[in-house]
Design a protein around this motif. Structure first.
Motif, PDB file in Angstrom:
ATOM      1  N   MET A   1       0.829  -1.205   0.000  1.00 59.26           N
ATOM      2  CA  MET A   1       0.000   0.000   0.000  1.00 59.26           C
ATOM      3  C   MET A   1       0.861   1.252   0.000  1.00 59.26           C
ATOM      4  SD  MET A   1      -2.993   1.027   2.610  1.00 59.26           S
ATOM      5  CE  MET A   1      -4.545   0.510   1.926  1.00 59.26           C
ATOM      6  N   SER A   2       0.471   2.219  -0.807  1.00 63.26           N
ATOM      7  CA  SER A   2       1.227   3.478  -0.877  1.00 63.26           C
ATOM      8  C   SER A   2       0.925   4.349   0.331  1.00 63.26           C
ATOM      9  CB  SER A   2       0.867   4.246  -2.147  1.00 63.26           C
ATOM     10  OG  SER A   2       1.033   3.424  -3.281  1.00 63.26           O
ATOM     11  N   PHE A   3       1.676   5.455   0.425  1.00 64.35           N
ATOM     12  CA  PHE A   3       1.460   6.404   1.533  1.00 64.35           C
ATOM     13  C   PHE A   3       0.089   7.074   1.393  1.00 64.35           C
ATOM     14  CE2 PHE A   3       2.288  10.779   3.229  1.00 64.35           C
ATOM     15  CZ  PHE A   3       2.343  10.392   4.559  1.00 64.35           C
ATOM     16  N   ILE A   4      -0.234   7.451   0.148  1.00 69.23           N
ATOM     17  CA  ILE A   4      -1.557   8.035  -0.111  1.00 69.23           C
ATOM     18  C   ILE A   4      -2.275   7.131  -1.108  1.00 69.23           C
ATOM     19  CG2 ILE A   4      -2.788   9.987  -1.173  1.00 69.23           C
ATOM     20  CD1 ILE A   4      -0.369  11.738  -0.310  1.00 69.23           C
ATOM     21  N   ASN A   5      -3.487   6.707  -0.765  1.00 64.79           N
ATOM     22  CA  ASN A   5      -4.257   5.836  -1.655  1.00 64.79           C
ATOM     23  C   ASN A   5      -5.630   6.402  -1.954  1.00 64.79           C
ATOM     24  OD1 ASN A   5      -2.846   3.163  -2.156  1.00 64.79           O
ATOM     25  ND2 ASN A   5      -2.539   3.503   0.036  1.00 64.79           N
ATOM     26  N   PHE A   6      -5.993   6.537  -3.217  1.00 58.32           N
ATOM     27  CA  PHE A   6      -7.364   6.853  -3.632  1.00 58.32           C
ATOM     28  C   PHE A   6      -7.936   5.582  -4.223  1.00 58.32           C
ATOM     29  CE2 PHE A   6      -8.552  11.516  -4.119  1.00 58.32           C
ATOM     30  CZ  PHE A   6      -7.658  11.942  -3.155  1.00 58.32           C
ATOM     31  N   GLU A   7      -9.084   5.100  -3.711  1.00 54.63           N
ATOM     32  CA  GLU A   7      -9.675   3.871  -4.246  1.00 54.63           C
ATOM     33  C   GLU A   7     -11.069   4.169  -4.759  1.00 54.63           C
ATOM     34  OE1 GLU A   7      -9.598   1.005  -1.102  1.00 54.63           O
ATOM     35  OE2 GLU A   7      -7.406   1.136  -0.870  1.00 54.63           O
ATOM     36  N   ASN A   8     -11.223   4.163  -6.058  1.00 55.45           N
ATOM     37  CA  ASN A   8     -12.524   4.404  -6.722  1.00 55.45           C
ATOM     38  C   ASN A   8     -13.269   5.607  -6.144  1.00 55.45           C
ATOM     39  OD1 ASN A   8     -12.329   2.135  -8.449  1.00 55.45           O
ATOM     40  ND2 ASN A   8     -12.738   0.863  -6.632  1.00 55.45           N
ATOM     41  N   VAL A   9     -12.559   6.710  -6.000  1.00 51.52           N
ATOM     42  CA  VAL A   9     -13.162   7.872  -5.343  1.00 51.52           C
ATOM     43  C   VAL A   9     -14.069   8.640  -6.313  1.00 51.52           C
ATOM     44  CG1 VAL A   9     -12.670  10.108  -4.296  1.00 51.52           C
ATOM     45  CG2 VAL A   9     -11.304   8.108  -3.691  1.00 51.52           C
ATOM     46  N   GLU A  10     -15.279   8.921  -5.826  1.00 47.84           N
ATOM     47  CA  GLU A  10     -16.219   9.737  -6.611  1.00 47.84           C
ATOM     48  C   GLU A  10     -16.620  10.943  -5.775  1.00 47.84           C
ATOM     49  OE1 GLU A  10     -19.740   7.907  -8.065  1.00 47.84           O
ATOM     50  OE2 GLU A  10     -18.622   6.270  -9.048  1.00 47.84           O
ATOM     51  N   ARG A  11     -16.829  12.074  -6.423  1.00 51.01           N
ATOM     52  CA  ARG A  11     -17.374  13.232  -5.710  1.00 51.01           C
ATOM     53  C   ARG A  11     -18.405  13.904  -6.610  1.00 51.01           C
ATOM     54  NH1 ARG A  11     -19.924  15.972  -2.911  1.00 51.01           N
ATOM     55  NH2 ARG A  11     -19.237  17.549  -1.411  1.00 51.01           N
ATOM     56  N   GLU A  12     -19.641  13.947  -6.106  1.00 51.25           N
ATOM     57  CA  GLU A  12     -20.725  14.577  -6.872  1.00 51.25           C
ATOM     58  C   GLU A  12     -21.112  15.891  -6.229  1.00 51.25           C
ATOM     59  OE1 GLU A  12     -23.150  10.570  -8.302  1.00 51.25           O
ATOM     60  OE2 GLU A  12     -24.011  11.918  -6.786  1.00 51.25           O
ATOM     61  N   TYR A  13     -21.469  16.847  -7.042  1.00 54.44           N
ATOM     62  CA  TYR A  13     -22.035  18.096  -6.513  1.00 54.44           C
ATOM     63  C   TYR A  13     -23.410  18.287  -7.111  1.00 54.44           C
ATOM     64  CZ  TYR A  13     -17.336  19.259  -4.969  1.00 54.44           C
ATOM     65  OH  TYR A  13     -16.127  19.239  -4.348  1.00 54.44           O
ATOM     66  N   HIS A  14     -24.282  18.843  -6.307  1.00 54.34           N
ATOM     67  CA  HIS A  14     -25.614  19.163  -6.830  1.00 54.34           C
ATOM     68  C   HIS A  14     -25.699  20.659  -6.975  1.00 54.34           C
ATOM     69  CE1 HIS A  14     -26.875  15.043  -6.189  1.00 54.34           C
ATOM     70  NE2 HIS A  14     -26.193  15.113  -5.046  1.00 54.34           N
ATOM     71  N   VAL A  15     -25.813  21.074  -8.214  1.00 57.96           N
ATOM     72  CA  VAL A  15     -25.906  22.513  -8.454  1.00 57.96           C
ATOM     73  C   VAL A  15     -27.175  22.802  -9.240  1.00 57.96           C
ATOM     74  CG1 VAL A  15     -24.778  24.533  -9.421  1.00 57.96           C
ATOM     75  CG2 VAL A  15     -23.399  22.650  -8.518  1.00 57.96           C
ATOM     76  N   GLY A  16     -28.054  23.489  -8.606  1.00 59.68           N
ATOM     77  CA  GLY A  16     -29.283  23.914  -9.283  1.00 59.68           C
ATOM     78  C   GLY A  16     -30.009  22.777  -9.980  1.00 59.68           C
ATOM     79  N   GLY A  17     -30.187  21.655  -9.293  1.00 58.96           N
ATOM     80  CA  GLY A  17     -30.960  20.560  -9.859  1.00 58.96           C
ATOM     81  C   GLY A  17     -30.118  19.620 -10.716  1.00 58.96           C
ATOM     82  N   HIS A  18     -28.924  20.078 -11.100  1.00 58.87           N
ATOM     83  CA  HIS A  18     -28.050  19.190 -11.877  1.00 58.87           C
ATOM     84  C   HIS A  18     -27.096  18.474 -10.945  1.00 58.87           C
ATOM     85  CE1 HIS A  18     -29.386  21.132 -15.554  1.00 58.87           C
ATOM     86  NE2 HIS A  18     -29.226  22.292 -14.919  1.00 58.87           N
ATOM     87  N   THR A  19     -26.681  17.276 -11.366  1.00 59.24           N
ATOM     88  CA  THR A  19     -25.649  16.566 -10.627  1.00 59.24           C
ATOM     89  C   THR A  19     -24.376  16.595 -11.463  1.00 59.24           C
ATOM     90  OG1 THR A  19     -27.322  15.149  -9.690  1.00 59.24           O
ATOM     91  CG2 THR A  19     -25.045  14.391  -9.526  1.00 59.24           C
ATOM     92  N   ILE A  20     -23.322  17.119 -10.838  1.00 61.03           N
ATOM     93  CA  ILE A  20     -22.051  17.174 -11.558  1.00 61.03           C
ATOM     94  C   ILE A  20     -21.080  16.231 -10.867  1.00 61.03           C
ATOM     95  CG2 ILE A  20     -20.093  18.637 -12.160  1.00 61.03           C
ATOM     96  CD1 ILE A  20     -22.214  20.980 -12.037  1.00 61.03           C
ATOM     97  N   LYS A  21     -20.478  15.334 -11.635  1.00 61.90           N
ATOM     98  CA  LYS A  21     -19.454  14.462 -11.061  1.00 61.90           C
ATOM     99  C   LYS A  21     -18.109  15.140 -11.260  1.00 61.90           C
ATOM    100  CE  LYS A  21     -21.270   9.883 -10.744  1.00 61.90           C
ATOM    101  NZ  LYS A  21     -21.362   8.530 -11.271  1.00 61.90           N
ATOM    102  N   ALA A  22     -17.606  15.766 -10.221  1.00 59.67           N
ATOM    103  CA  ALA A  22     -16.336  16.461 -10.336  1.00 59.67           C
ATOM    104  C   ALA A  22     -15.203  15.439 -10.406  1.00 59.67           C
ATOM    105  CB  ALA A  22     -16.137  17.396  -9.160  1.00 59.67           C
ATOM    106  N   VAL A  23     -15.359  14.386  -9.640  1.00 57.75           N
ATOM    107  CA  VAL A  23     -14.386  13.299  -9.682  1.00 57.75           C
ATOM    108  C   VAL A  23     -15.185  12.020  -9.886  1.00 57.75           C
ATOM    109  CG1 VAL A  23     -12.755  11.969  -8.322  1.00 57.75           C
ATOM    110  CG2 VAL A  23     -12.665  14.451  -8.262  1.00 57.75           C
ATOM    111  N   ASP A  24     -14.804  11.241 -10.893  1.00 59.95           N
ATOM    112  CA  ASP A  24     -15.655  10.130 -11.312  1.00 59.95           C
ATOM    113  C   ASP A  24     -14.896   8.809 -11.240  1.00 59.95           C
ATOM    114  OD1 ASP A  24     -17.622   8.593 -12.337  1.00 59.95           O
ATOM    115  OD2 ASP A  24     -17.574   9.456 -14.357  1.00 59.95           O
ATOM    116  N   GLY A  25     -14.723   8.320 -10.042  1.00 58.77           N
ATOM    117  CA  GLY A  25     -14.126   6.994  -9.872  1.00 58.77           C
ATOM    118  C   GLY A  25     -12.643   6.934 -10.181  1.00 58.77           C
ATOM    119  N   ILE A  26     -11.840   7.612  -9.386  1.00 57.11           N
ATOM    120  CA  ILE A  26     -10.401   7.575  -9.651  1.00 57.11           C
ATOM    121  C   ILE A  26      -9.656   6.775  -8.583  1.00 57.11           C
ATOM    122  CG2 ILE A  26     -10.377   9.759 -10.930  1.00 57.11           C
ATOM    123  CD1 ILE A  26      -9.195  11.043  -8.381  1.00 57.11           C
TER     124      ILE A  26
END
Lengths: 769, 233
Positions: free
Chosen positions: B1-26
């Motif tokens: 395992m590395s010092f810093i690990n991202f595992e399938n990370v997703e981040r969604e934002y809801h802006v004005g009824g829309h869903t934006i995936k700023a980060v999509d499974g990295i």
């Protein structure tokens, strides 16, 4: 199009800064509400009584004189300034109705045109009829054609009611000897034909001359000449404004004029201060937006109006809401407590003060934003669009005390620099809170003072159980021989004509007491017991102030059926209510009068002696407890007004605190975000912002105490010439006001802390704006 | 395992009824003591990665593990502690506290962490030993950024996160600042992550994560990273 999109921006901007705009709106509404509300009280009674005085042709002077001769009347009529005069008979008469209520009888000829009744129903037609007090009739279920018996000169007369009316001499209708609050069930008036007196006296008799003066006549001079014309037969002259009804109305008007000056002034000071600093900061925070608009090519005028309009809309909306609520709310709530005889009335609004307030508010909102905007518009768009030059950090004086400075934590240093750098912001918050605390302290103090009146008068000065007014046939020998189970003391109360050193004449109450009265304990202003002077009179402080008489001055006192006698004012005593003069029975005899007790005071050992009280020698009696109730009832209106002011002052304090806390917070949001990102915990950040708030609350509360004392004193001194109020800031007043402010500060700190939690670290770090 | 690990990370934002995936499974891993660049156009999701790693934001899905701790599970308070002790930030707009002097700005950061380094020493390291008593408004942009570097380092963090650190600076000053970050970090054994849209900066990194539309386009490893002074843009 241009206007439409700018208008859309206005609406959105207002939504974004809703806290500030709502604050401005509320402050404007509150201030206008208070000024128009308190104004409406005195304006309404001033207008109503003015209309009534004019409609009934009220007299300017009432000359009490025993049996005026034609020659005396002729002499009076010749006095320069006397326009019209009429004679009449007036006296209080006990009725045969249940509870032995009293009617003030006015016997007039059919020709009398002064002091006419304001007829509501019927009219006087026959010589055995009467016009009865409308309120009295209602209270006793009497109707036209009903009969009422009255005892005049020990003879019972039967009056047929032919009309119901109101009287301008009975707008505030009190009997005086036992009651100071109108009670239409116990006291009213009746107007009869003078011929009716023949069955009581065997002839028509008169004891009062009503005089109408020509406009601008010098009352003091006329009174002096009347005195000369009438001579020894004169009992006294009452000018309009000195009789109990007009005097009370004038006192009410004065009370509310005072309240409507002192308190709104404070509200406006605070509102003006906070509103203008808020508007200034809000416009300055819009700097780059103004740059954008200017760069886009909007004209200077449309930009100016865009920013000015915010304040104008909110200020004007608030002011008009205040105008809508104030008079209706204050007027309808307070006027009934004045117990005036007006049955239906419209609330009057003092538009002059409203317009003045509106202009002031618009100047503080629109005017200030116009100024701030004009100042910004002087720069070119390119300058405005560039980032605002970062606020200069600077060293503060504390740093020159390295010992102290180096020991401070950084968060403390940050607070110290911030506070001292934004001195204006701190000063505004402190002043705002000082004003609000002052208001609340003043209103509480006023409440306390008003509540203290009854206690001072009827717990400290008078300690009897009952005051018993004796029938005229009870002579002093009879009184001396009364055997009652308790402490008994005699007194005589009489209204006498006096002439002050400056020539002013007036009729005032003189109370004659035996030395060392067991049931009357006069005190000086410091609260120390005093003995009545042996060779002079004692005057209450407020009366002395009103008449501009000092201790040691000599006043002239009219004796019954004889000339004047000079008496020195030897002593000033303090009495919270019921201002007048006191002297001993010995001194009264020494100036050539006869001591004829009109009342006895009794402190019962056991139960009151019912047989004596209901007997023939007693006209009426009153319990001290009911007198206390009367005093409380007569001051109730001030009390309620003060409670309202506490409440509204509290709202103002809340808004001021909220507004300055939110502004402080939003202006420092970037710093706070940085700290949050760096890993400062919530509570550490909170202490940074809230310490400043708490500091301003503490400082403001402390400064507010003396301010409150001054306001309370101003309000109390102008309140009423019957009441002498000592303003004492008590610990509980201060504690309570402090507690209120502190609780508000806690609530607001909670709100701000909640906002702090929601700081968006990502959003705020992106750009400098 | 590395010092810093991202595992399938997703981040969604809801802006004005829309869903934006700023980060999509990295997913990616970064090693301790390395200099890393996250590269991408604006809107690629690189700043979101930085925010997630910095504990200023939490993922909607996936796990982020730093030094064995799963920070994606932490509470608000836990994240604050994490930022406090492990992370040093360098921002595009410096974010200095205007009311504190240069020295105090550095001491401020130092005040809240467990094992701080000497503030004056750090400021000497970035060449500002003569500016200690100045306020941020009295020094240039490059100098302000150096203060912010000193502030980040003085906390003695394990990770230094830089968001467009040269974005507001001219190229010469930018180079100096970058060199400072890399030299200081490597000499002190810090892990550095720089977020930028400037592809040229990538040459100085040990690894480069190239992002596009919320996903990782490519991860490139540099065996011989250039010295910051050699980069030209």
């Amino acid at each position: 199009m241009v206007k439409k999109s700018l208008f859309g921006k206005s609406i959105r901007d207002m939504q974004r800064s809703k806290a500030q705009f709502i604050s401005i709106f509320i402050m404007a509404a509150l201030s206008v509400m208070i000024v128009t509300g308190l104004d409406s009280v005195w304006k309404t009674i001033d207008d109503l009584s003015g209309v009534m005085y004019a409609a009934t042709d009220i007299s300017d002077l009432w000359i009490n004189v025993s049996n005026p001769s034609e020659k005396e009347l002729w002499n009076i009529s010749r006095i320069d300034g006397v326009k019209k005069l009429e004679k009449r008979f007036t006296a209080n008469a006990i009725t045969g109705l249940k509870g032995r209520p009293t009617l003030r009888i006015y016997a007039v000829s059919g020709k009398n045109a002064l002091d006419r009744p304001m007829l509501k129903q019927g009219r006087l037609v026959s010589s055995s009829g009467a016009i009865l007090d409308e309120a009295f009739a209602k209270e006793h279920g009497l109707k036209i054609n009903d009969r009422v018996e009255v005892k005049v000169n020990d003879k019972w007369l039967s009056l047929r009611i032919e009309g119901l009316a109101q009287s301008s001499e009975h707008i505030y209708s009190v009997k005086g000897t036992t009651s100071i609050v109108p009670n239409s069930g116990k006291y009213g008036f009746a107007i009869i034909n003078e011929d009716m007196l023949k069955s009581a006296y065997g002839r028509t008799v008169y004891n009062q001359v009503c005089v109408k003066l020509s406009p601008g006549a010098d009352i003091t001079r006329v009174e002096a000449e009347v005195d000369k014309a009438v001579g020894d037969a004169l009992i006294g002259i009452v000018a309009r404004g000195e009789d109990s009804s007009t005097n009370n109305i004038n006192a009410n008007i004065r009370q509310f004029k005072t309240l409507a000056t002192v308190f709104p002034l404070m509200f406006f000071l605070v509102t003006a201060l906070i509103t203008q600093s808020t508007m200034l900061r809000m416009v300055e925070n819009q700097r780059s937006q103004i740059g954008i608009l200017k760069a886009l090519g909007y004209t200077k005028r449309s930009i100016l109006w865009h920013y000015t309009s915010y304040g104008v809309y909110m200020g004007a909306l608030g002011a008009f809401l205040g105008l809508l609520i104030g008079p209706n709310f204050f007027g309808r709530l307070l006027i009934p407590w004045l117990k005036l005889s007006f049955t239906d009335y419209r609330i009057s609004v003092n538009l002059v003060n409203f317009i003045f307030s509106l202009v002031l508010i618009l100047a503080c909102t629109g005017g200030v934003s116009l100024y701030a905007c004009l100042r910004l518009l002087r720069d070119s768009p390119s300058v405005l669009l560039r980032d605002k030059p970062p606020k200069e950090g600077s060293h503060i004086f504390l740093e020159f005390l390295p010992k102290l400075w180096n020991r401070m934590r950084f968060s403390r240093k940050l607070i110290a620099r911030n506070t001292l750098k934004n001195k204006m912001r701190m000063i505004m918050s402190v002043l705002g809170i000082t004003g609000c605390t002052g208001l609340v302290v003043a209103a509480f103090t006023l409440c306390g003072m008003v509540n203290g009146i009854a206690r001072q008068t009827y717990d400290v000065t008078y300690t009897y159980d009952q005051k018993i007014i004796l029938d005229r046939k009870a002579d002093s020998r009879f009184i001396r021989n009364i055997k009652l189970d308790g402490t008994v003391q005699q007194m005589e109360e009489t209204a006498v004509e006096i002439v002050c050193p400056d020539g002013k004449r007036t009729m005032k109450l003189l109370t004659i007491l035996p030395q060392d009265s067991p049931l009357v304990h006069l005190k000086d202003v410091g609260g120390n017991a005093v003995r009545l002077p042996e060779n002079g009179i004692s005057m209450t402080r407020k009366l002395a102030q009103t008449l501009k008489v000092k201790k040691g001055d000599i006043i002239k006192l009219k004796r019954y059926g004889k000339g004047y006698v000079k008496v020195p004012v030897r002593q000033i005593v303090y009495l919270a209510t019921g201002q007048g003069m006191y002297m001993t029975d010995k001194y009264f005899e020494a100036i050539g009068e006869t001591f004829r007790p009109s009342a006895i005071l009794v402190k019962w050992e056991h139960q009151p002696d019912k047989t004596f009280l209901e007997g023939d020698y007693v006209d009426e009696y009153v319990d001290r407890t009911s007198q206390i109730k009367d005093v409380k009832s007569s001051t109730k209106v001030v009390y309620i007004a003060a409670i309202l002011l506490i409440f509204l002052g509290g709202i103002l304090a809340f808004v001021v605190l909220y507004n300055s806390s939110i502004l402080n917070f939003s202006e420092r949001i970037r710093d706070l975000t940085t700290l949050k990102v760096l890993g400062f915990y919530q509570k550490e950040i909170r202490s940074l912002v809230l310490t400043e708030n708490i500091l301003s609350v503490v400082l403001g509360s402390v400064f507010g105490i003396p301010v409150g004392k001054v306001i309370a004193e101003l309000a109390a001194s102008g309140l009423d010439d019957q009441m002498d109020l000592l303003s004492r800031i008590t610990f509980s007043t201060v504690a309570l006001s402090g507690l209120i402010t502190f609780v508000f500060a806690l609530i607001i700190n909670g709100i701000v802390a909640e906002k702090m939690k929601k700081i968006d670290m990502l959003e705020s770090l992106k750009s400098v704006e | 395992m590395s010092f810093i690990n991202f595992e399938n990370v997703e981040r969604e934002y809801h802006v004005g009824g829309h869903t934006i995936k700023a980060v999509d499974g990295i997913s990616f891993g970064l090693e301790k003591g390395t200099v890393n660049v996250v590269l991408g156009q604006s809107g690629a999701g690189k700043t979101t990665v930085l925010n997630l790693l910095g504990g200023m934001d939490s993922p909607t899905k996936g796990r982020i593990i730093v030094d064995g701790q799963e920070i994606s599970k932490m509470s608000e308070h836990g994240l604050t502690t994490y930022r406090r002790n492990k992370i040093g930030f360098v921002f595009q707009f410096y974010n200095l506290v205007p009311n504190l002097t240069v020295l105090e700005n550095v001491q401020l950061a130092k005040e809240i962490c467990n094992d701080p380094l000497d503030s004056k020493e750090m400021l000497t390291k970035v060449g500002l030993e003569n500016r200690l008593d100045n306020f941020p408004s009295q020094i240039s942009g490059g100098e302000q950024q150096r203060v912010s570097i000193a502030r980040a380092l003085a906390k003695n963090p394990q990770i230094v996160l830089c968001d467009e650190p040269t974005g507001a600076l001219d190229s010469a000053t930018g180079r100096k600042v970058l060199k400072l970050i890399c030299d200081a970090a490597s000499s002190m054994g810090k892990t550095v992550i720089i977020v930028t849209h400037n592809a040229l900066i990538a040459d100085m990194a040990d690894s480069v994560i190239h992002m596009k539309d919320g996903r990782i386009n490519e991860i490139r490893y540099n065996d011989s990273p250039k010295d910051a002074e050699e980069i030209i843009w």
